[in-house]
Design a protein around this motif. Sequence first.
Motif, PDB file in Angstrom:
ATOM      1  N   MET A   1      -7.021   9.249   2.150  1.00 48.40           N
ATOM      2  CA  MET A   1      -6.352   8.215   1.363  1.00 48.40           C
ATOM      3  C   MET A   1      -4.934   7.960   1.862  1.00 48.40           C
TER       4      MET A   1
ATOM      5  N   CYS B   1      -1.385   8.655  -8.104  1.00 50.47           N
ATOM      6  CA  CYS B   1      -0.289   9.190  -7.297  1.00 50.47           C
ATOM      7  C   CYS B   1       0.999   9.132  -8.116  1.00 50.47           C
TER       8      CYS B   1
ATOM      9  N   ASN C   1      -9.052   1.917  -6.221  1.00 53.07           N
ATOM     10  CA  ASN C   1      -9.312   3.346  -5.971  1.00 53.07           C
ATOM     11  C   ASN C   1      -8.048   4.192  -5.959  1.00 53.07           C
ATOM     12  N   TYR C   2      -6.922   3.588  -6.319  1.00 49.75           N
ATOM     13  CA  TYR C   2      -5.653   4.317  -6.249  1.00 49.75           C
ATOM     14  C   TYR C   2      -4.679   3.706  -7.250  1.00 49.75           C
TER      15      TYR C   2
ATOM     16  N   ASN D   1      -0.607   3.939  -8.412  1.00 49.49           N
ATOM     17  CA  ASN D   1       0.730   4.458  -8.144  1.00 49.49           C
ATOM     18  C   ASN D   1       1.549   4.482  -9.413  1.00 49.49           C
TER      19      ASN D   1
ATOM     20  N   SER E   1      -4.884  -0.752  -4.392  1.00 55.37           N
ATOM     21  CA  SER E   1      -4.050   0.325  -4.905  1.00 55.37           C
ATOM     22  C   SER E   1      -3.078  -0.372  -5.848  1.00 55.37           C
TER      23      SER E   1
ATOM     24  N   MET F   1      -7.727   7.803  -7.899  1.00 52.38           N
ATOM     25  CA  MET F   1      -6.671   8.748  -7.581  1.00 52.38           C
ATOM     26  C   MET F   1      -5.367   8.273  -8.209  1.00 52.38           C
TER      27      MET F   1
END
Length: 318
Positions: free
Chosen positions: A240, A170, A140-141, A143, A104, A168
């Motif tokens: 998640m 965020c 996969n993420y 921020n 992430s 993803m």
Amino acid sequence: MKISERSIVNIGSVCNINCKHCYYYRQNRAWKSLLWILANILLIRICRMKDIDITGGEPSIYPHIDLLVWWCEILGFREIRLVTNGVRYRKLEQLSKRPRVRFSVSIHSHIQYNLYRLTGHINLYELIHKFIFKCSSRINYVNCVITPYNTDIENILDILKPFKTPVMLCIKALDYHYDHAIKYFKFSEYRIALNNALRKAPENQRIDIRFFPFCVLDKDNFERKNIKCCSSKTNVYDPMDWNPVISREAPLRRWLMFIFGSDKVREKVSLEQALYRKTTDDVMVKQCFECSEKDTCDGIQNEYLKKFGDKEFIPFCE
Ligand code: SF4
């Protein structure tokens, strides 16, 4: 719906950059003891969690990070995700060779000058993008915290451009409960830009909106399937996200029910814990009773309300 089988271990607050919005901005920086971390990871596995996030501080500079990944592997975790700023990209690239490791990555602007203003580092953009270039299939993420140093909000989704596959994103608001270097930044300063940016989000990208009250979104964005407003309650079911029972705030009774209980019991105590957190002093829900989302939304942070009041928030009405 299945409850989240992911949890998180925080290994300490040591970091190689010093973002002004960080929880740890004014805190002493130290790692937690190795024994404490290993025991916590074991406890998370005993709780039948299948995925684990390792956060800090910056996990890639932790001296025993290889040992931690190995420990997670032998305990049988399905996914071991390191929450990283991507700067130490050679070490991260080495860790990415382990099949269960994912990342992430935190990117708080996609503009070099703004990253410099936020952190004081001049070449951050190049380092992060080297990491993304080398490890994109393992990320996969993403921020992204919205701050006065992340001013290109209309184009915030450009952060996703280097990724070949959907990840993803965020998008986080400042968490006003921490004593960081950014004290005054109202939602109204970027609300229109954020909503315009979200309208450009492709359907195959999932966007999480975190630490925001739901009504910061315009209704059309709020209703889009690929945009999720996070709250304690909705996170219980998000694979998640982290199961709320694995927390020092959870009473022993809930831990025991969670460890030994059936799927139904585990869901019940997870929701209880999420709602328990919702009723702490962290949020205020005074004017939200007329809102159609009041049962799911976490409301507005108390610290935010102390600074700016509640005039910016207009309840959704059915
Ligand atoms: S419950 Fe309150 S904070 Fe949440 S969306 Fe409704 S008005 Fe906004």
